[in-house]
Design a protein around this motif. Sequence first.
Motif, PDB file in Angstrom:
ATOM      1  N   THR A  71     -20.845 -88.615 -40.782  1.00 19.92           N
ATOM      2  CA  THR A  71     -21.197 -89.588 -39.740  1.00 19.92           C
ATOM      3  C   THR A  71     -21.180 -88.938 -38.366  1.00 19.92           C
ATOM      4  N   LEU A  72     -20.117 -88.172 -38.112  1.00 21.18           N
ATOM      5  CA  LEU A  72     -20.001 -87.483 -36.830  1.00 21.18           C
ATOM      6  C   LEU A  72     -21.100 -86.439 -36.680  1.00 21.18           C
ATOM      7  N   LEU A  73     -21.375 -85.705 -37.755  1.00 21.79           N
ATOM      8  CA  LEU A  73     -22.428 -84.686 -37.719  1.00 21.79           C
ATOM      9  C   LEU A  73     -23.784 -85.292 -37.385  1.00 21.79           C
ATOM     10  N   ALA A  74     -24.059 -86.460 -37.943  1.00 18.75           N
ATOM     11  CA  ALA A  74     -25.345 -87.121 -37.696  1.00 18.75           C
ATOM     12  C   ALA A  74     -25.534 -87.435 -36.220  1.00 18.75           C
ATOM     13  N   ALA A  75     -24.433 -87.690 -35.502  1.00 19.99           N
ATOM     14  CA  ALA A  75     -24.522 -87.974 -34.067  1.00 19.99           C
ATOM     15  C   ALA A  75     -24.464 -86.700 -33.235  1.00 19.99           C
ATOM     16  N   VAL A  76     -23.619 -85.754 -33.649  1.00 15.62           N
ATOM     17  CA  VAL A  76     -23.417 -84.539 -32.861  1.00 15.62           C
ATOM     18  C   VAL A  76     -24.628 -83.614 -32.920  1.00 15.62           C
ATOM     19  N   ALA A  77     -25.194 -83.429 -34.112  1.00 10.71           N
ATOM     20  CA  ALA A  77     -26.261 -82.436 -34.291  1.00 10.71           C
ATOM     21  C   ALA A  77     -27.460 -82.658 -33.368  1.00 10.71           C
ATOM     22  N   PRO A  78     -28.063 -83.863 -33.318  1.00 15.32           N
ATOM     23  CA  PRO A  78     -29.225 -84.038 -32.436  1.00 15.32           C
ATOM     24  C   PRO A  78     -28.879 -83.892 -30.954  1.00 15.32           C
ATOM     25  N   LEU A  79     -27.679 -84.328 -30.564  1.00  9.01           N
ATOM     26  CA  LEU A  79     -27.283 -84.181 -29.164  1.00  9.01           C
ATOM     27  C   LEU A  79     -27.089 -82.715 -28.810  1.00  9.01           C
ATOM     28  N   GLU A  80     -26.488 -81.954 -29.713  1.00  4.61           N
ATOM     29  CA  GLU A  80     -26.302 -80.529 -29.459  1.00  4.61           C
ATOM     30  C   GLU A  80     -27.645 -79.795 -29.397  1.00  4.61           C
ATOM     31  N   GLN A  81     -28.588 -80.214 -30.231  1.00  2.56           N
ATOM     32  CA  GLN A  81     -29.924 -79.617 -30.177  1.00  2.56           C
ATOM     33  C   GLN A  81     -30.566 -79.890 -28.824  1.00  2.56           C
ATOM     34  N   ARG A  82     -30.397 -81.107 -28.336  1.00  7.39           N
ATOM     35  CA  ARG A  82     -30.950 -81.468 -27.026  1.00  7.39           C
ATOM     36  C   ARG A  82     -30.293 -80.660 -25.917  1.00  7.39           C
ATOM     37  N   VAL A  83     -28.961 -80.560 -25.961  1.00  7.09           N
ATOM     38  CA  VAL A  83     -28.244 -79.757 -24.967  1.00  7.09           C
ATOM     39  C   VAL A  83     -28.696 -78.305 -25.042  1.00  7.09           C
ATOM     40  N   GLY A  84     -28.862 -77.796 -26.254  1.00  6.57           N
ATOM     41  CA  GLY A  84     -29.307 -76.410 -26.423  1.00  6.57           C
ATOM     42  C   GLY A  84     -30.667 -76.167 -25.803  1.00  6.57           C
ATOM     43  N   ARG A  85     -31.602 -77.099 -26.029  1.00 12.17           N
ATOM     44  CA  ARG A  85     -32.948 -76.956 -25.449  1.00 12.17           C
ATOM     45  C   ARG A  85     -32.886 -77.005 -23.927  1.00 12.17           C
ATOM     46  N   GLU A  86     -32.106 -77.953 -23.393  1.00 11.69           N
ATOM     47  CA  GLU A  86     -32.017 -78.092 -21.937  1.00 11.69           C
ATOM     48  C   GLU A  86     -31.351 -76.875 -21.297  1.00 11.69           C
ATOM     49  N   THR A  87     -30.312 -76.347 -21.947  1.00 15.34           N
ATOM     50  CA  THR A  87     -29.627 -75.168 -21.418  1.00 15.34           C
ATOM     51  C   THR A  87     -30.537 -73.954 -21.462  1.00 15.34           C
ATOM     52  N   HIS A  88     -31.300 -73.822 -22.539  1.00 17.58           N
ATOM     53  CA  HIS A  88     -32.251 -72.717 -22.655  1.00 17.58           C
ATOM     54  C   HIS A  88     -33.307 -72.809 -21.548  1.00 17.58           C
ATOM     55  N   ARG A  89     -33.846 -74.004 -21.362  1.00  9.95           N
ATOM     56  CA  ARG A  89     -34.886 -74.205 -20.343  1.00  9.95           C
ATOM     57  C   ARG A  89     -34.339 -73.905 -18.944  1.00  9.95           C
ATOM     58  N   LEU A  90     -33.118 -74.357 -18.669  1.00 12.72           N
ATOM     59  CA  LEU A  90     -32.511 -74.094 -17.369  1.00 12.72           C
ATOM     60  C   LEU A  90     -32.289 -72.594 -17.168  1.00 12.72           C
ATOM     61  N   THR A  91     -31.851 -71.902 -18.217  1.00 16.98           N
ATOM     62  CA  THR A  91     -31.593 -70.463 -18.117  1.00 16.98           C
ATOM     63  C   THR A  91     -32.878 -69.700 -17.855  1.00 16.98           C
ATOM     64  N   VAL A  92     -33.942 -70.073 -18.535  1.00 19.55           N
ATOM     65  CA  VAL A  92     -35.261 -69.462 -18.290  1.00 19.55           C
ATOM     66  C   VAL A  92     -35.649 -69.634 -16.828  1.00 19.55           C
ATOM     67  N   ASP A  93     -35.433 -70.844 -16.320  1.00 19.31           N
ATOM     68  CA  ASP A  93     -35.821 -71.158 -14.951  1.00 19.31           C
ATOM     69  C   ASP A  93     -35.019 -70.343 -13.937  1.00 19.31           C
ATOM     70  N   VAL A  94     -33.689 -70.319 -14.075  1.00 13.07           N
ATOM     71  CA  VAL A  94     -32.868 -69.647 -13.069  1.00 13.07           C
ATOM     72  C   VAL A  94     -32.995 -68.123 -13.147  1.00 13.07           C
ATOM     73  N   LEU A  95     -33.361 -67.605 -14.326  1.00 14.23           N
ATOM     74  CA  LEU A  95     -33.589 -66.157 -14.443  1.00 14.23           C
ATOM     75  C   LEU A  95     -35.014 -65.774 -14.012  1.00 14.23           C
ATOM     76  N   GLY A  96     -35.893 -66.762 -13.882  1.00 10.13           N
ATOM     77  CA  GLY A  96     -37.290 -66.471 -13.573  1.00 10.13           C
ATOM     78  C   GLY A  96     -37.948 -65.709 -14.714  1.00 10.13           C
ATOM     79  N   ALA A  97     -37.542 -66.021 -15.948  1.00 11.80           N
ATOM     80  CA  ALA A  97     -38.035 -65.299 -17.128  1.00 11.80           C
ATOM     81  C   ALA A  97     -39.380 -65.866 -17.575  1.00 11.80           C
ATOM     82  N   ASP A  98     -40.266 -64.978 -17.985  1.00 11.16           N
ATOM     83  CA  ASP A  98     -41.586 -65.364 -18.476  1.00 11.16           C
ATOM     84  C   ASP A  98     -41.584 -65.255 -20.002  1.00 11.16           C
ATOM     85  N   GLU A  99     -41.396 -66.401 -20.680  1.00 13.35           N
ATOM     86  CA  GLU A  99     -41.269 -66.365 -22.139  1.00 13.35           C
ATOM     87  C   GLU A  99     -42.591 -66.141 -22.867  1.00 13.35           C
ATOM     88  N   SER A 100     -43.679 -66.058 -22.116  1.00 15.19           N
ATOM     89  CA  SER A 100     -44.932 -65.708 -22.771  1.00 15.19           C
ATOM     90  C   SER A 100     -44.979 -64.209 -23.074  1.00 15.19           C
TER      91      SER A 100
END
Length: 201
Positions: A122-151
């Motif tokens: 039950t806990l995993l069902a709630a934690v997993a999607p939220l952690e995926q969202r946090v992971g995506r947002e943290t990755h996007r923020l890191t790309v932005d602040v580093l000025g990295a070109d992921e292409s």
Amino acid sequence: MTATRVPQEERTRAMRARLLEATVELLVERGFAGTSTTLVSERAGVSRGAQLHHFPTKNDLVLAAVEHLTVVRGAELSAAAAALPGGPRRTRAVLRMLGDHFTSPVFTAALELWVAARTDATLLAAVAPLEQRVGRETHRLTVDVLGADESRPGVRELVQATLDLVRGLGLAATITDDASRRRRILDRWADVLDTRLQEAS
């Protein structure tokens, strides 16, 4: 009617916030197993009946705390990113910002939830999607602040390796905090990142 309802809504919101903050504090101090609804209501200064009205079970309370943690973690990172300096030492500042984030009490509380979720479906069902969202947002923020070109080839992997590194250092810090060692590792990785990102540009 509206005049009486709004203050009640505000009181309810404030009480829920106190309960969620108390839950996070107890997760950090006592771990998931040592966190109980009784302790949370005592810490929050909320009656047991009021707490049970909003969160009838421990899992209800912890799942709400997961959502709360997600918002807090995002806000903390965004605020830290906005305060980053420019110039030649920016990469070091980015890594120290991430290092601070992954050694913060909020990360420790999230870690407690990850461990508990491993054996609680039950806990995993709630934690997993939220952690995926946090992971995506943290990755996007890191790309932005580093000025990295992921292409560019290999850049996405460099960013992800950076996040895996700081997360791992944060995990190690829950056992023994060696801030000077962590700083040396992150400073060295900053040199590597600067070189590799310049080569990819």
